[in-house]
Write a protein that holds these residues in place. Structure first.
Motif, PDB file in Angstrom:
ATOM      1  N   LYS A   2       0.835  -1.197   0.000  1.00  0.00           N
ATOM      2  CA  LYS A   2       0.000   0.000   0.000  1.00  0.00           C
ATOM      3  C   LYS A   2       0.870   1.247   0.000  1.00  0.00           C
ATOM      4  O   LYS A   2       1.968   1.253   0.556  1.00  0.00           O
ATOM      5  CB  LYS A   2      -0.879   0.048   1.255  1.00  0.00           C
ATOM      6  CG  LYS A   2      -1.890  -1.055   1.402  1.00  0.00           C
ATOM      7  CD  LYS A   2      -2.660  -0.857   2.705  1.00  0.00           C
ATOM      8  CE  LYS A   2      -3.661  -1.974   2.936  1.00  0.00           C
ATOM      9  NZ  LYS A   2      -4.357  -1.810   4.242  1.00  0.00           N
ATOM     10  N   TYR A  23       3.640   6.953   3.075  1.00  0.00           N
ATOM     11  CA  TYR A  23       3.898   5.743   3.853  1.00  0.00           C
ATOM     12  C   TYR A  23       3.774   4.540   2.924  1.00  0.00           C
ATOM     13  O   TYR A  23       2.721   4.324   2.317  1.00  0.00           O
ATOM     14  CB  TYR A  23       2.877   5.648   4.989  1.00  0.00           C
ATOM     15  CG  TYR A  23       3.052   4.494   5.940  1.00  0.00           C
ATOM     16  CD1 TYR A  23       3.856   4.612   7.065  1.00  0.00           C
ATOM     17  CD2 TYR A  23       2.373   3.290   5.742  1.00  0.00           C
ATOM     18  CE1 TYR A  23       3.988   3.560   7.964  1.00  0.00           C
ATOM     19  CE2 TYR A  23       2.498   2.236   6.625  1.00  0.00           C
ATOM     20  CZ  TYR A  23       3.308   2.382   7.740  1.00  0.00           C
ATOM     21  OH  TYR A  23       3.438   1.339   8.631  1.00  0.00           O
ATOM     22  N   GLU A  25       3.690   0.649   2.798  1.00  0.00           N
ATOM     23  CA  GLU A  25       3.491  -0.548   3.610  1.00  0.00           C
ATOM     24  C   GLU A  25       3.723  -1.774   2.733  1.00  0.00           C
ATOM     25  O   GLU A  25       3.007  -1.998   1.755  1.00  0.00           O
ATOM     26  CB  GLU A  25       2.074  -0.561   4.181  1.00  0.00           C
ATOM     27  CG  GLU A  25       1.760  -1.766   5.046  1.00  0.00           C
ATOM     28  CD  GLU A  25       0.332  -1.732   5.545  1.00  0.00           C
ATOM     29  OE1 GLU A  25      -0.454  -2.632   5.151  1.00  0.00           O
ATOM     30  OE2 GLU A  25      -0.011  -0.801   6.309  1.00  0.00           O
ATOM     31  N   THR A  26       4.745  -2.542   3.058  1.00  0.00           N
ATOM     32  CA  THR A  26       5.062  -3.754   2.305  1.00  0.00           C
ATOM     33  C   THR A  26       5.185  -4.917   3.282  1.00  0.00           C
ATOM     34  O   THR A  26       5.315  -4.707   4.496  1.00  0.00           O
ATOM     35  CB  THR A  26       6.379  -3.595   1.511  1.00  0.00           C
ATOM     36  OG1 THR A  26       7.492  -3.734   2.405  1.00  0.00           O
ATOM     37  CG2 THR A  26       6.447  -2.236   0.814  1.00  0.00           C
ATOM     38  N   ASN A  30       8.236  -1.274   6.243  1.00  0.00           N
ATOM     39  CA  ASN A  30       7.377  -0.098   6.105  1.00  0.00           C
ATOM     40  C   ASN A  30       8.239   1.153   6.088  1.00  0.00           C
ATOM     41  O   ASN A  30       8.982   1.416   7.039  1.00  0.00           O
ATOM     42  CB  ASN A  30       6.370  -0.021   7.247  1.00  0.00           C
ATOM     43  CG  ASN A  30       5.406  -1.193   7.257  1.00  0.00           C
ATOM     44  OD1 ASN A  30       5.053  -1.721   6.201  1.00  0.00           O
ATOM     45  ND2 ASN A  30       4.981  -1.611   8.433  1.00  0.00           N
ATOM     46  N   LEU A  48      -2.139   4.969  12.101  1.00  0.00           N
ATOM     47  CA  LEU A  48      -0.906   4.194  11.962  1.00  0.00           C
ATOM     48  C   LEU A  48      -0.060   4.335  13.219  1.00  0.00           C
ATOM     49  O   LEU A  48       0.107   5.426  13.755  1.00  0.00           O
ATOM     50  CB  LEU A  48      -0.107   4.678  10.746  1.00  0.00           C
ATOM     51  CG  LEU A  48      -0.714   4.341   9.384  1.00  0.00           C
ATOM     52  CD1 LEU A  48       0.011   5.084   8.276  1.00  0.00           C
ATOM     53  CD2 LEU A  48      -0.680   2.841   9.128  1.00  0.00           C
ATOM     54  N   SER A  52       5.237   1.159  13.695  1.00  0.00           N
ATOM     55  CA  SER A  52       5.116   0.325  12.496  1.00  0.00           C
ATOM     56  C   SER A  52       6.140   0.718  11.442  1.00  0.00           C
ATOM     57  O   SER A  52       6.396  -0.031  10.492  1.00  0.00           O
ATOM     58  CB  SER A  52       3.709   0.441  11.904  1.00  0.00           C
ATOM     59  OG  SER A  52       3.486   1.748  11.385  1.00  0.00           O
ATOM     60  N   ILE A  53       6.755   1.891  11.601  1.00  0.00           N
ATOM     61  CA  ILE A  53       7.737   2.390  10.633  1.00  0.00           C
ATOM     62  C   ILE A  53       9.067   1.689  10.854  1.00  0.00           C
ATOM     63  O   ILE A  53       9.614   1.695  11.952  1.00  0.00           O
ATOM     64  CB  ILE A  53       7.927   3.915  10.789  1.00  0.00           C
ATOM     65  CG1 ILE A  53       6.607   4.654  10.555  1.00  0.00           C
ATOM     66  CG2 ILE A  53       9.004   4.427   9.842  1.00  0.00           C
ATOM     67  CD1 ILE A  53       6.663   6.122  10.966  1.00  0.00           C
ATOM     68  N   THR A 253      -5.409   5.998   0.201  1.00  0.00           N
ATOM     69  CA  THR A 253      -4.644   4.748   0.171  1.00  0.00           C
ATOM     70  C   THR A 253      -4.746   4.107  -1.199  1.00  0.00           C
ATOM     71  O   THR A 253      -5.844   3.962  -1.750  1.00  0.00           O
ATOM     72  CB  THR A 253      -5.164   3.761   1.240  1.00  0.00           C
ATOM     73  OG1 THR A 253      -5.018   4.343   2.543  1.00  0.00           O
ATOM     74  CG2 THR A 253      -4.382   2.451   1.190  1.00  0.00           C
ATOM     75  N   ASN A 255      -3.810   0.634  -3.096  1.00  0.00           N
ATOM     76  CA  ASN A 255      -3.397  -0.755  -2.953  1.00  0.00           C
ATOM     77  C   ASN A 255      -2.764  -1.240  -4.253  1.00  0.00           C
ATOM     78  O   ASN A 255      -3.397  -1.175  -5.309  1.00  0.00           O
ATOM     79  CB  ASN A 255      -4.600  -1.626  -2.615  1.00  0.00           C
ATOM     80  CG  ASN A 255      -5.145  -1.346  -1.230  1.00  0.00           C
ATOM     81  OD1 ASN A 255      -4.498  -1.633  -0.229  1.00  0.00           O
ATOM     82  ND2 ASN A 255      -6.346  -0.788  -1.165  1.00  0.00           N
TER      83      ASN A 255
END
Length: 257
Positions: A2, A23, A25-26, A30, A48, A52-53, A253, A255
């Motif tokens: 994302k 951001y 997100e993989t 991240n 978020l 998570s980073i 976002t 995807n």
């Protein structure tokens, strides 16, 4: 994978938009790109977790792309982060980054987690994680202006980046100095082309879209005063083109599968 557009505003503070930050997100990593003023709050606004980073990439050090880093790392410390955080910045700007963190009292010895800083070189492929890399190229957004000859030329660095995640290619121009900067990766037909609206005209965006032929173009870094003009231009486009050009808003976002 994302892409979350945490902030889509320009350098001018807005009631409606946070300053520009992205951001990624993989499954394995991240990545936050840029952390301008208010970055910590922008993350919260998109639900978020700070922790998570895994890494943060800086394109340049204008305040709307950089100065939120002290507050963001402070929040990571307060929340009890334990996992390593990697910061990616141009090699000439490593020392200023370290100094900023020192002067907001974010010392490596007191963070509670390992902070790793990697200084990248222009045109060098940097591996962020497995199947996740970027290449930066200098654009013309930052250059010595006015009577400031006594500042070293080496500090005037502003990058556009080509990001590759598995089989997906994403160009992020960040801020640019003019329309020529939209073509720094003209040998690539990217799946996603993310560019800004504050320093170029809608006609420049249209020409770049037609020339580069990305799968989709996302327009961000939007000034409130220019939003009406941007929407008017967008609505004048053929429907087939409008399907592939997105005027970004905070929290959008995408995807990518």
């Amino acid at each position: 994978m994302k892409i979350i557009f945490l902030g889509t505003g320009s350098g001018k503070t807005s009631r409606e938009r946070f300053h520009t930050s992205l951001y990624f997100e993989t499954p394995g990593f991240n990545l936050l790109i840029d952390a301008g003023d208010g970055a910590a709050k922008a993350l919260m606004n998109s639900s978020l977790d700070f922790n998570s980073i895994n890494g943060i990439l800086f394109t340049h050090y204008h305040a709307d792309h950089f100065t939120g880093i002290g507050a963001l790392i402070t929040q990571m410390k307060i929340s009890g982060r334990k996992s390593e955080l990697t910061l990616f910045t141009h090699k000439n700007l490593v020392e200023p980054l370290i100094n900023l963190l020192y002067y907001v009292y974010m010392f490596p010895e007191t963070l509670g987690f390992n902070l790793k800083i990697i200084g990248y070189r222009l045109a060098e492929k940097v591996n962020v994680a497995d199947d996740f890399s970027f290449v930066a190229r200098q654009n013309s957004h930052i250059y010595p202006k006015g009577d400031i000859e006594f500042y070293p030329e080496s500090m005037f660095v502003s990058s556009s980046v080509l990001i590759t995640v598995a089989d997906q290619s994403i160009v992020y121009t960040s801020d640019v100095g003019g329309s020529d900067d939209l073509y720094l990766f003209d040998n690539i037909k990217p799946d996603i082309f993310i560019t800004e609206a504050a320093h170029i005209e809608p006609g420049d965006l249209y020409r770049a879209f037609k020339d580069i032929k990305p799968g989709k173009m996302f327009v961000t870094h939007i000034e409130d005063e220019k939003l009406g003009e941007l929407i008017e231009w967008y609505e004048s486009l053929d429907e087939s083109i409008r399907e592939k050009i997105i005027i970004c808003r905070d929290g959008l976002t995408e995807n990518l599968g």
